[in-house]
Design an enzyme around this catalytic site. Structure first.
Site: not given
Length: 245
Positions: A66, A222
Site C-alpha cells: 500500500d 477503496e
C-alpha cells in the site's frame, strides 16, 4: 483447446509479477511446459526493463504494501502499511523514485500505536502521505484500536506527533485541502466513498459525512483521493470488483 484465465499484462517497465493459469483436460505436461515458458518470458521482460530503463522492479523489496508517495521540491517520500507490526508505518526517501532509503517510522511509541487487540493482518491499513504548509501528514486507520487518525512532523524522519483521532467509521483515509481554507477527510465506507469536513486542530467533524460515490456495483470502492486543478476536482480511487466474503 486450452482455456486461459487470470493473465496479467503490464508494461515492461513496471512488471511486478505475472500469474498464469492454463488448463488442459488431458495434457498436464503441456500445461506445465507452457506455464514455465510464460514465467521465463516474464523474467526476460524484467531483464529487458532493467537494461532499457536502468532499473528493475520492485524498487523497494520485501514487506511494503500500500505505498503512498509525496513529492516536496526535488525529494520524494513514501510510506507503506505495516498492519499488526511495531514500530508502524515505515518512511522512505528518494531523489529519483528508484533508489530508496528508509528514514525511520511514523509510529515509534506505544502511545501512538495501540495494537493490543490486533490479530494477523489487522492494525494499520493503507496510509497516505501528504505535505501542506510546512508540515508532513501521515493519514491512516488502525482497525484494531482507535480508527482513523493523522500524525504530523516537520521532518519526515521524525519525530512524529501523537495521533489526532478522527471519529469516522471507515478506512483508507486521505486529507484534501481546498483553496477556500476548508479541509476534508476522504474515506472508504462499506457503501462507498465519503467526504467530510474536519477541523485538523482537533480532529472533530465540522459537517455530516456525505456519500459522494457508491462504485460501479462491486463492494468496497477503496483508497480514494481528491485533487483540484484548473478549477476542476479530480477523484481517483481503486475499484474492487469482487470480494472474498
Amino acid at each position: 483447446m486450452p482455456f486461459f484465465e487470470n493473465i496479467l499484462y503490464l508494461p515492461a517497465g513496471v512488471i511486478h509479477y505475472t500469474f498464469v493459469s492454463i488448463t488442459y483436460e488431458r495434457h498436464f505436461n503441456m500445461k506445465l511446459t507452457i506455464t514455465l515458458f510464460l514465467l521465463l518470458f516474464t523474467s526476460c521482460l524484467q531483464l529487458t526493463a532493467q537494461t532499457t530503463f536502468g532499473y528493475k522492479n520492485s524498487v523497494i523489496r520485501g514487506f511494503n504494501p500500500d505505498p503512498s508517495i509525496c513529492r516536496v521540491g526535488d525529494d520524494f517520500y513514501l510510506v507503506t502499511s505495516s498492519f499488526e507490526y511495531f514500530p508502524g508505518l515505515p518512511i522512505y526517501h528518494s531523489k529519483d523514485l528508484i533508489n530508496w532509503t528508509q528514514l525511520g517510522y511514523c509510529l515509534t511509541r506505544d502511545s501512538q500505536l495501540p495494537l493490543q487487540n490486533a490479530r494477523a493482518s489487522e492494525g494499520l491499513f493503507t496510509p497516505s502521505l501528504r505535505y501542506h504548509d510546512g508540515l508532513f501528514y501521515v493519514i491512516c486507520t488502525n482497525v484494531s484500536g482507535g480508527g482513523n487518525f493523522f500524525c504530523t512532523a516537520t521532518d519526515p524522519a521524525g519525530p512524529w506527533s501523537e495521533p489526532t483521532w478522527v471519529p469516522i467509521d471507515s478506512i483508507d483515509p486521505d486529507i484534501f485541502w481546498d483553496e477556500d481554507g476548508k479541509t476534508y477527510f476522504v474515506t472508504q465506507g462499506n457503501e462507498g466513498i465519503r467526504v467530510t469536513e474536519v477541523d485538523l486542530a482537533t480532529g472533530q467533524l465540522l459537517a455530516p459525512e456525505r456519500l459522494v460515490w457508491g462504485g460501479i456495483g462491486g463492494r468496497y470502492p477503496e483508497a480514494p483521493h481528491i485533487y483540484k486543478k484548473d478549477g476542476y476536482y479530480y477523484f481517483i480511487k481503486k475499484m474492487v470488483i469482487t470480494t472474498c466474503c
